[in-house]
Motif scaffolding. Structure first.
Motif, mmCIF file in Angstrom:
data_model
loop_
_atom_site.group_PDB
_atom_site.id
_atom_site.type_symbol
_atom_site.label_atom_id
_atom_site.label_comp_id
_atom_site.label_asym_id
_atom_site.label_seq_id
_atom_site.Cartn_x
_atom_site.Cartn_y
_atom_site.Cartn_z
ATOM 1 N N HIS A 137 -11.521 -66.326 -9.666
ATOM 2 C CA HIS A 137 -12.842 -66.080 -9.081
ATOM 3 C C HIS A 137 -13.892 -66.743 -9.959
ATOM 4 N N ASP B 101 -19.627 -61.063 -8.463
ATOM 5 C CA ASP B 101 -20.018 -60.393 -7.224
ATOM 6 C C ASP B 101 -20.953 -59.235 -7.555
ATOM 7 N N HIS C 207 -22.523 -58.318 -0.367
ATOM 8 C CA HIS C 207 -22.717 -58.560 -1.798
ATOM 9 C C HIS C 207 -23.172 -59.998 -1.983
ATOM 10 N N HIS D 115 -22.374 -63.335 -4.028
ATOM 11 C CA HIS D 115 -21.452 -64.053 -4.908
ATOM 12 C C HIS D 115 -22.285 -65.131 -5.591
HETATM 13 ZN ZN LIG Z 1 -17.118 -63.520 -5.119
#
Ligand SMILES: [Zn+2]
Length: 295
Positions: free
Chosen positions: A160, A164, A258, A260
């Motif tokens: 990732h 987030d 959310h 990112h």
């Molecule tokens: Zn993310």
């Protein structure tokens, strides 16, 4: 950041070079699907088991996916066409992992296919040339939010690359610094991610994705640009730290609303946003910037 998965039965991996053709492109997910014509091991032996299955290459995060043309330039994923020849070298994944890594990947883009401008192309807009400096941010969500560090968490699509930050749908998103909008991306199909990338004067970039795609009070996915981006937000627009730029949402592959957020160094390499976000200045009122109305 490249990753590659070969569909099909469980396969024993070895380093291979692959020649094939593009058979499908998914620009919203950054995926390039390739049908191999020939797969050779490092000692030149054909791997007919791998030639029989499609290879899927992950070209990068939403809005930034691109692929080399073999001449030192990058072609944006939207410009890649089926039938182009692909050459790749894939190194083995760790034992038990589904994803290999791609040491080299190039497509046979014709000369008239679009190429990405070289890094730094926007500094002509009165901004100084980049100098490396610590990244100083305004917190990207109005009023601040709690978050936990999931940078480089191991997800099924690969590590990732961002952080987030959960927040209710339609919470205002703020510009992270004074800079330029270098990319504002509307998905080509319903459900894809709305994405924006900002570049600071020193060359750092910050990417926001999963912006809102719903009409208020619904989960329609039909909100369009008016509920994702602030009205002035266009590629090339200047932004001021703390200015309203859009709204939190769950467009693209998101399990809930959310933001990112990703940060990159001036050379384009991904860097951890954790320190900069932890030290970011939280603001409780969007900064109001007078803007001309019209063209
Ligand atoms: Zn993310």
């Amino acid at each position: 950041m490249f990753a590659c998965a070969l569909a099909g039965p469980c396969l024993a991996w070895s380093t291979v070079s692959l020649t094939g053709q593009v058979v499908a492109v998914d620009a919203d997910l950054g995926l390039l699907h390739v049908q191999p014509d020939e797969v050779l091991t490092s000692d030149g032996q054909p791997r007919t088991d791998l030639e029989a299955v499609r290879a899927t290459f992950f070209l990068g995060d939403p809005g930034l996916a691109s692929v080399a043309d073999g001449q030192g330039d990058l072609v944006p994923i939207e410009a890649v066409r089926t039938g182009w020849v692909v050459q790749a070298e894939i190194t083995p994944p760790a034992t038990g992992q589904p994803l290999g890594t791609v040491a080299r990947l190039a497509v046979s883009a014709p000369p008239d296919a679009p190429r990405l401008p070289p890094l730094g192309f926007l500094y002509g807009d009165g901004l100084p040339q980049p100098e490396c400096a610590a990244l100083s941010l305004t917190f990207p969500i109005l009023g601040g939010r709690d978050w936990s560090d999931n940078y480089l968490a191991a997800y099924s699509t690969g590590p990732h690359n961002g952080l987030d930050i959960p927040a209710p749908k339609l919470t205002p998103l703020l510009a992270p610094f004074d800079g330029l909008v270098v990319l504002r991306r509307t998905p080509s199909s319903v459900g894809g991610p709305y994405t924006v990338v900002f570049r600071a004067a020193d060359g750092h970039t910050v990417l926001y994705t999963h912006l809102n795609d719903d009409e208020p009070g619904t989960t329609s996915g039909l909100g369009g640009e008016q509920y994702a981006f602030a009205p002035f937000l266009r590629q090339g627009a200047r932004v001021t730290a703390g200015e309203l730029v859009g709204w939190v949402g769950d467009s693209g592959r998101a399990t809930g609303p959310h933001l990112h957020l990703e940060t990159r160094l001036p050379d384009g390499s991904v860097v951890s946003p954790v320190e900069a976000v932890a030290a970011a200045t939280v603001v409780s009122e969007p900064r109001v910037v007078p803007r001309a109305v019209g063209l």
